[in-house]
Design a protein around this motif. Sequence first.
Motif, PDB file in Angstrom:
ATOM      1  N   ILE A 141       0.848  -1.186   0.000  1.00 23.75           N
ATOM      2  CA  ILE A 141       0.000   0.000   0.000  1.00 23.75           C
ATOM      3  C   ILE A 141       0.889   1.244   0.000  1.00 23.75           C
ATOM      4  N   PRO A 142       0.825   2.058  -1.031  1.00 29.05           N
ATOM      5  CA  PRO A 142       1.632   3.284  -1.039  1.00 29.05           C
ATOM      6  C   PRO A 142       1.098   4.286  -0.008  1.00 29.05           C
ATOM      7  N   VAL A 143       2.025   4.996   0.585  1.00 28.51           N
ATOM      8  CA  VAL A 143       1.631   6.011   1.561  1.00 28.51           C
ATOM      9  C   VAL A 143       2.146   7.363   1.090  1.00 28.51           C
ATOM     10  N   GLN A 144       1.236   8.318   0.985  1.00 32.03           N
ATOM     11  CA  GLN A 144       1.610   9.651   0.542  1.00 32.03           C
ATOM     12  C   GLN A 144       1.554  10.619   1.714  1.00 32.03           C
ATOM     13  N   VAL A 145       2.492  11.585   1.709  1.00 30.01           N
ATOM     14  CA  VAL A 145       2.411  12.687   2.653  1.00 30.01           C
ATOM     15  C   VAL A 145       2.340  13.958   1.823  1.00 30.01           C
ATOM     16  N   ASN A 146       1.303  14.715   2.043  1.00 29.31           N
ATOM     17  CA  ASN A 146       1.053  15.920   1.246  1.00 29.31           C
ATOM     18  C   ASN A 146       1.145  15.629  -0.267  1.00 29.31           C
ATOM     19  N   GLY A 147       0.582  14.531  -0.634  1.00 33.01           N
ATOM     20  CA  GLY A 147       0.495  14.231  -2.061  1.00 33.01           C
ATOM     21  C   GLY A 147       1.726  13.619  -2.660  1.00 33.01           C
ATOM     22  N   LYS A 148       2.794  13.447  -1.856  1.00 34.76           N
ATOM     23  CA  LYS A 148       4.001  12.856  -2.406  1.00 34.76           C
ATOM     24  C   LYS A 148       4.213  11.466  -1.827  1.00 34.76           C
ATOM     25  N   LEU A 149       4.611  10.544  -2.700  1.00 34.04           N
ATOM     26  CA  LEU A 149       4.832   9.167  -2.272  1.00 34.04           C
ATOM     27  C   LEU A 149       6.056   9.111  -1.366  1.00 34.04           C
ATOM     28  N   ARG A 150       5.872   8.637  -0.117  1.00 30.29           N
ATOM     29  CA  ARG A 150       6.989   8.626   0.820  1.00 30.29           C
ATOM     30  C   ARG A 150       7.350   7.232   1.286  1.00 30.29           C
ATOM     31  N   SER A 151       6.392   6.331   1.250  1.00 27.38           N
ATOM     32  CA  SER A 151       6.701   4.994   1.738  1.00 27.38           C
ATOM     33  C   SER A 151       5.658   4.009   1.232  1.00 27.38           C
ATOM     34  N   ARG A 152       5.951   2.738   1.484  1.00 30.72           N
ATOM     35  CA  ARG A 152       4.989   1.688   1.158  1.00 30.72           C
ATOM     36  C   ARG A 152       4.894   0.772   2.358  1.00 30.72           C
ATOM     37  N   VAL A 153       3.700   0.329   2.682  1.00 29.76           N
ATOM     38  CA  VAL A 153       3.539  -0.629   3.773  1.00 29.76           C
ATOM     39  C   VAL A 153       2.879  -1.891   3.235  1.00 29.76           C
ATOM     40  N   LEU A 154       3.200  -3.010   3.879  1.00 24.51           N
ATOM     41  CA  LEU A 154       2.582  -4.271   3.484  1.00 24.51           C
ATOM     42  C   LEU A 154       1.378  -4.529   4.374  1.00 24.51           C
ATOM     43  N   ALA A 155       0.275  -4.940   3.727  1.00 26.69           N
ATOM     44  CA  ALA A 155      -0.929  -5.187   4.508  1.00 26.69           C
ATOM     45  C   ALA A 155      -1.739  -6.282   3.854  1.00 26.69           C
ATOM     46  N   SER A 156      -2.616  -6.859   4.636  1.00 37.59           N
ATOM     47  CA  SER A 156      -3.537  -7.852   4.080  1.00 37.59           C
ATOM     48  C   SER A 156      -4.563  -7.108   3.219  1.00 37.59           C
ATOM     49  N   PRO A 157      -5.026  -7.752   2.142  1.00 35.81           N
ATOM     50  CA  PRO A 157      -6.008  -7.062   1.302  1.00 35.81           C
ATOM     51  C   PRO A 157      -7.318  -6.792   2.030  1.00 35.81           C
ATOM     52  N   ASP A 158      -7.527  -7.503   3.160  1.00 33.84           N
ATOM     53  CA  ASP A 158      -8.765  -7.306   3.901  1.00 33.84           C
ATOM     54  C   ASP A 158      -8.617  -6.283   5.023  1.00 33.84           C
ATOM     55  N   ALA A 159      -7.432  -5.655   5.109  1.00 34.29           N
ATOM     56  CA  ALA A 159      -7.181  -4.721   6.198  1.00 34.29           C
ATOM     57  C   ALA A 159      -8.222  -3.609   6.205  1.00 34.29           C
ATOM     58  N   THR A 160      -8.676  -3.266   7.410  1.00 33.48           N
ATOM     59  CA  THR A 160      -9.684  -2.213   7.522  1.00 33.48           C
ATOM     60  C   THR A 160      -9.026  -0.850   7.385  1.00 33.48           C
ATOM     61  N   THR A 161      -9.871   0.172   7.223  1.00 32.94           N
ATOM     62  CA  THR A 161      -9.399   1.541   7.126  1.00 32.94           C
ATOM     63  C   THR A 161      -8.535   1.907   8.336  1.00 32.94           C
ATOM     64  N   ASP A 162      -9.017   1.557   9.489  1.00 32.06           N
ATOM     65  CA  ASP A 162      -8.283   1.891  10.718  1.00 32.06           C
ATOM     66  C   ASP A 162      -6.935   1.193  10.781  1.00 32.06           C
ATOM     67  N   GLN A 163      -6.922  -0.077  10.412  1.00 30.96           N
ATOM     68  CA  GLN A 163      -5.661  -0.828  10.426  1.00 30.96           C
ATOM     69  C   GLN A 163      -4.644  -0.202   9.485  1.00 30.96           C
ATOM     70  N   LEU A 164      -5.110   0.184   8.301  1.00 30.40           N
ATOM     71  CA  LEU A 164      -4.208   0.783   7.316  1.00 30.40           C
ATOM     72  C   LEU A 164      -3.664   2.116   7.816  1.00 30.40           C
ATOM     73  N   GLN A 165      -4.530   2.915   8.414  1.00 29.08           N
ATOM     74  CA  GLN A 165      -4.114   4.210   8.938  1.00 29.08           C
ATOM     75  C   GLN A 165      -3.050   4.011  10.009  1.00 29.08           C
ATOM     76  N   GLU A 166      -3.303   3.055  10.871  1.00 26.08           N
ATOM     77  CA  GLU A 166      -2.384   2.704  11.948  1.00 26.08           C
ATOM     78  C   GLU A 166      -1.016   2.316  11.382  1.00 26.08           C
ATOM     79  N   LEU A 167      -1.054   1.413  10.402  1.00 26.87           N
ATOM     80  CA  LEU A 167       0.182   0.931   9.782  1.00 26.87           C
ATOM     81  C   LEU A 167       0.973   2.083   9.169  1.00 26.87           C
ATOM     82  N   ALA A 168       0.258   2.953   8.469  1.00 23.12           N
ATOM     83  CA  ALA A 168       0.912   4.052   7.769  1.00 23.12           C
ATOM     84  C   ALA A 168       1.540   5.026   8.758  1.00 23.12           C
ATOM     85  N   LEU A 169       0.789   5.395   9.786  1.00 22.12           N
ATOM     86  CA  LEU A 169       1.290   6.403  10.713  1.00 22.12           C
ATOM     87  C   LEU A 169       2.465   5.885  11.528  1.00 22.12           C
TER      88      LEU A 169
END
Length: 775
Positions: free
Chosen positions: A716-744
Amino acid sequence: GQLERLGLSYDWTRQMAAHRPEYYKFDQWFFLKMYEMGLAYKKMTQVNWCEFDQATLSNEQASGGICWRCGSAVTKKNLEQWFFKTTAYADQLLDDMAEIEAGWPANVLKRQRDWIGRSEGAYVDFKVQSSKFQVEEKNIESIRVFTTRIDTIYGVNAVVVAAEHPIVQAHLGELSPAVIAKIKEIKIEKMKPADREAEIEKDGIDTGLMAVNPFSGEELPVWIGNYVMMEYGTGAVMSVPAHDERDFEFAKKFGLNIKQVIVSGQQSVVGDQPELSEAFSDYGSLINSGQWSVKTSEDAKLEMSTFATANGFGEVATTYRLRDWGISRQRFWGSPIPIIYCRSCGVVPEKYENLPVRLPDTAPFTGTGESPLAKVPEFYETVCPNCNEPAKRETDTMDTFVDSSWYYFRYLDPNNAEMPFSPDAAAYWAPVDQYIGGDDHAVMHLIYTRFWTKVMRDIGLVKFNEPAKRLLAQGMVVGETFYNEEGGKRVYYPPSGVMVERDAKGKVVGAKSTDGVSLTWAIERMSKSKGNGVDPDEMIDIYGADASRLFILFAAPIENELVWNESGIEGSVRFLQRVWRIVWKWKERIHGPRSKVQSGESTPEVRKLRQKTHQTIQRITENLEDLQFNTPVAALMELSNAIGDFKVEPDQANEGEVFAVREAIESLVLMLAPFAPHTAEELYEQFAGNGDGMLANGARFPEFDPELIKFDEIEIPVQVNGKLRSRVLASPDATTDQLQELALNDKKIKEYTNGKEIVKVVVVPKRLVSIVVKG
RNA sequence: GCUGGGGUGGCGGAAUUGGUAGACGCCCAGGACUUAAAAUCCUGUGCCUUUAGGGGCGUACGGGUUCGAUUCCCGUCCCCAGUACCA
């Protein structure tokens, strides 16, 4: 289709038709039907005739009275020719486009729409006043004009007619020598080669005749204008300089009066308007137009045409650019037109039971513009089907577009001796689901075949309006050409003998022949005379049929024009060789029948390969549905790369690994079949264990398993202010909250968010996380 | 002129209900194998910058909308195709 893309095709069906009496029998059958329906008729026409070639030429071949081939003079000849009334179906051809809009390319429909060129307006009759008319007083003579802007009729300053207009002919005796001279001048000018870009200067002359505006009663001069065409509308126009660009230019040149009768918007204006600097051709509201003043253009158009109809000096009218289809050809091949001329009975159609009218084996050139058949008494001498007296056959043959208009319907019922095909067969098979043809057929062939279908519908052969639901117009293969034009004539140089200069970006900036002549570079349709053709036999000799086909499909989307360039074809050869080597490497382990269910151990590598296999099957299945052929080839290459990356040797592979590899290779080979059939068939022998081929072994295009396409983990690509800064690995079923958690909590992301206020976090499940920070 | 379709690396082209631009292939460079070459295999390859980690720019150009634009909107330029005094 492949040959066509190589620019080398000639139309088999049309060529075949000329040599098959049982086929052109039904061209004649159709002709008789059309004749009965009043859709076939004969009229006097002018044709271009090249004395040197002793052949009739089309307009393009005889630009401005010069034959394109031999350069000798082309004369106009009068010939009686047969026509099919395509114009009777003009409205249907336009309106039924709604039925096929979804499946036909927009530009083809657009070109057809332009070709048909429907234009709605009105006819208005302007009575002519002349000395001759006053004396004879018999029929009221008038000039009929066509206009789409009857609302501007109070602004008419003249009636302008074409030089060939009958009114001019009728009054030749009254016209001054200057007018006669001008008519001649304009006619000669029209014969000259038309420079595509050059704007023709307006020219014309006042004939001295007068005509009356039926609305205002004004007397108006009748002019001859070089910008009025006899072939369109009525060959006469009402000149409204204030509201038509051409009329404006004409009036300016000859100092004619310009009267404004339309103003923009809803202003009600009294008195004179400031002088116009250009024609105002928009709709608006009427001024200086008697009882119609203040009305809007739209209302005025309706009411004024009704008024004209009621008072007998005009009517609502629709004109078309589309002409009737001239099917007469003065050739010794093609289906003979089944008509007989009898001294006592006149024009008599041949009887159905006498069809086909057969061609003689050979016929001489006539040298007169007539059909060669006119020199073959055995052919044209016959008896009248009506009275049995000696009579003469029509010696013209039909246009080959007649054959191409319905040839594919004959496929439905090829042995039918009574009819072109039975309505039952048509009801079962037709219409065509997918028609494939070149772009160049957009207006000619495809309009004729649509017309033909409507005729077939009206005689009860079919029950639908349109012959083909979907159309694919594939692009042509074109080649680079080099020519020199200095001598006035284009001389082509074969590309092999040309030195090309390119700039730093690789664009062609100049070219020289070996003897130093500087040449112009162009990309043109392949032809022998230009020396830029590709010989498929040669390609097949060098690279093989499969690699050649694969490359053509891979190089560009099918609808694109493809500039021929051989450098890429090696890639196709390499790919096929790679697939070949993969199969041979594994052949000992993948022999024999395969079960659908996986056996053996399922390691991550095995799962990965199986996933790639099934994803590829899915992609290619979808692409083929959409008639995309370049992307499936890319997908096959990816799959073969994935098999190559599977780092297990055949003799060490365990059961699970063999299963995955075998599934991948077998899918690859099966999916390769449409693109490289020979290679695929040979490789398939390794699975079948026999040489009977895919069909005999019941092979099917592979099907994908939706379960196997799913990912365990996605990036899952993670953008900060519209710029790609990192990528995190997640399950395709990950919830919105889980993804937010992972990214932050991602280390890299923290560097960007540290000490800053997180304003907003956008999470798109399975797609990305976007963080907005401030400060 | 009008109408339609376009403009993405050195090239052909991928990717659009707005979500990691450059898939795949060609070309090119380096390496392995070889006495050598061919073939094959491996690596690299948008541009700029940095010792490195990295950073900046980038889908014709200029604006706009948006957390985010090759994708949507406005304007400009260019290319291709069709077509033309169509009244």
